[in-house]
Design a protein around this motif. Structure first.
Motif, mmCIF file in Angstrom:
data_model
loop_
_atom_site.group_PDB
_atom_site.id
_atom_site.type_symbol
_atom_site.label_atom_id
_atom_site.label_comp_id
_atom_site.label_asym_id
_atom_site.label_seq_id
_atom_site.Cartn_x
_atom_site.Cartn_y
_atom_site.Cartn_z
ATOM 1 N N LEU A 40 26.899 -3.822 103.452
ATOM 2 C CA LEU A 40 27.566 -4.919 102.759
ATOM 3 C C LEU A 40 26.990 -6.273 103.194
ATOM 4 O O LEU A 40 26.655 -7.120 102.365
ATOM 5 N N ARG A 41 26.849 -6.460 104.484
ATOM 6 C CA ARG A 41 26.374 -7.755 104.995
ATOM 7 C C ARG A 41 24.906 -8.011 104.654
ATOM 8 O O ARG A 41 24.515 -9.162 104.440
ATOM 9 N N LEU A 42 24.107 -6.957 104.609
ATOM 10 C CA LEU A 42 22.714 -7.140 104.202
ATOM 11 C C LEU A 42 22.638 -7.691 102.777
ATOM 12 O O LEU A 42 21.877 -8.613 102.500
ATOM 13 N N SER A 43 23.446 -7.144 101.890
ATOM 14 C CA SER A 43 23.435 -7.638 100.509
ATOM 15 C C SER A 43 24.017 -9.046 100.434
ATOM 16 O O SER A 43 23.533 -9.890 99.672
ATOM 17 N N GLN A 44 25.031 -9.335 101.243
ATOM 18 C CA GLN A 44 25.606 -10.686 101.257
ATOM 19 C C GLN A 44 24.596 -11.718 101.740
ATOM 20 O O GLN A 44 24.474 -12.798 101.151
ATOM 21 N N VAL A 45 23.874 -11.383 102.799
ATOM 22 C CA VAL A 45 22.897 -12.314 103.353
ATOM 23 C C VAL A 45 21.826 -12.631 102.306
ATOM 24 O O VAL A 45 21.421 -13.782 102.148
ATOM 25 N N LEU A 102 14.153 -8.177 107.164
ATOM 26 C CA LEU A 102 15.496 -7.725 107.533
ATOM 27 C C LEU A 102 15.979 -6.642 106.570
ATOM 28 O O LEU A 102 16.520 -5.617 107.003
ATOM 29 N N ILE A 103 15.768 -6.849 105.286
ATOM 30 C CA ILE A 103 16.201 -5.863 104.293
ATOM 31 C C ILE A 103 15.441 -4.555 104.491
ATOM 32 O O ILE A 103 16.041 -3.471 104.482
ATOM 33 N N ARG A 104 14.123 -4.635 104.691
ATOM 34 C CA ARG A 104 13.313 -3.417 104.899
ATOM 35 C C ARG A 104 13.771 -2.660 106.137
ATOM 36 O O ARG A 104 14.008 -1.449 106.100
ATOM 37 N N VAL A 105 13.898 -3.374 107.249
ATOM 38 C CA VAL A 105 14.294 -2.733 108.508
ATOM 39 C C VAL A 105 15.727 -2.219 108.399
ATOM 40 O O VAL A 105 16.046 -1.134 108.895
ATOM 41 N N GLY A 106 16.589 -2.966 107.718
ATOM 42 C CA GLY A 106 17.967 -2.530 107.531
ATOM 43 C C GLY A 106 18.059 -1.229 106.750
ATOM 44 O O GLY A 106 18.775 -0.308 107.152
ATOM 45 N N GLU A 107 17.317 -1.149 105.662
ATOM 46 C CA GLU A 107 17.335 0.078 104.863
ATOM 47 C C GLU A 107 16.809 1.260 105.656
ATOM 48 O O GLU A 107 17.390 2.340 105.644
ATOM 49 N N ARG A 108 15.703 1.051 106.381
ATOM 50 C CA ARG A 108 15.136 2.144 107.193
ATOM 51 C C ARG A 108 16.088 2.555 108.314
ATOM 52 O O ARG A 108 16.244 3.737 108.600
#
Length: 121
Positions: A40-45, A102-108
């Motif tokens: 949720l926070r990744l998409s918010q950021v 951040l998005i790439r590392v978050g998804e992985r």
């Protein structure tokens, strides 16, 4: 084209310690809630960046770093801290680059921890 391949950087010892401390069921609940919150926070950021709400992006990055650290997502925590620091500059190119990372590392990280849970840590 530049290949963007970066390991998730999970700290399995921290995750194992969490399971030992809380027990399997409670630790699984904590990890699942943390994963939901991180997604949720990744998409918010990302939305905050696109809306040019940099203060909110900075706060979101700080919370991602804290949550990720608690469940052993060392790389995600580190990149979120870098975004938090980068948000204090007016360099939107740098902010966009760190956010993309951040998005790439978050998804992985989320995929890797999900796979670990499937294997019953």
């Amino acid at each position: 084209m530049l290949a963007q391949n970066e390991a998730a950087g999970l700290d399995s010892e921290k995750l194992e310690a969490l399971y030992r401390q809380l027990g399997d069921s409670s630790a699984e609940d904590v990890v699942c809630r943390a994963m939901e919150e991180l997604a949720l926070r990744l998409s918010q950021v990302e939305r905050y960046f696109r809306a040019n709400e940099i203060d909110e992006m900075r706060k979101g990055a700080r919370s991602i770093a804290a949550i990720a650290e608690q469940i052993g997502m060392a790389a995600l925590s580190r990149v979120a801290q870098q975004l938090h620091q980068c948000a204090s500059t007016n360099d939107t190119v740098a902010q966009a680059a760190v956010l993309a990372r951040l998005i790439r590392v978050g998804e992985r990280s989320l995929m890797e921890i999900w796979e670990l849970q499937d294997l019953s840590i």
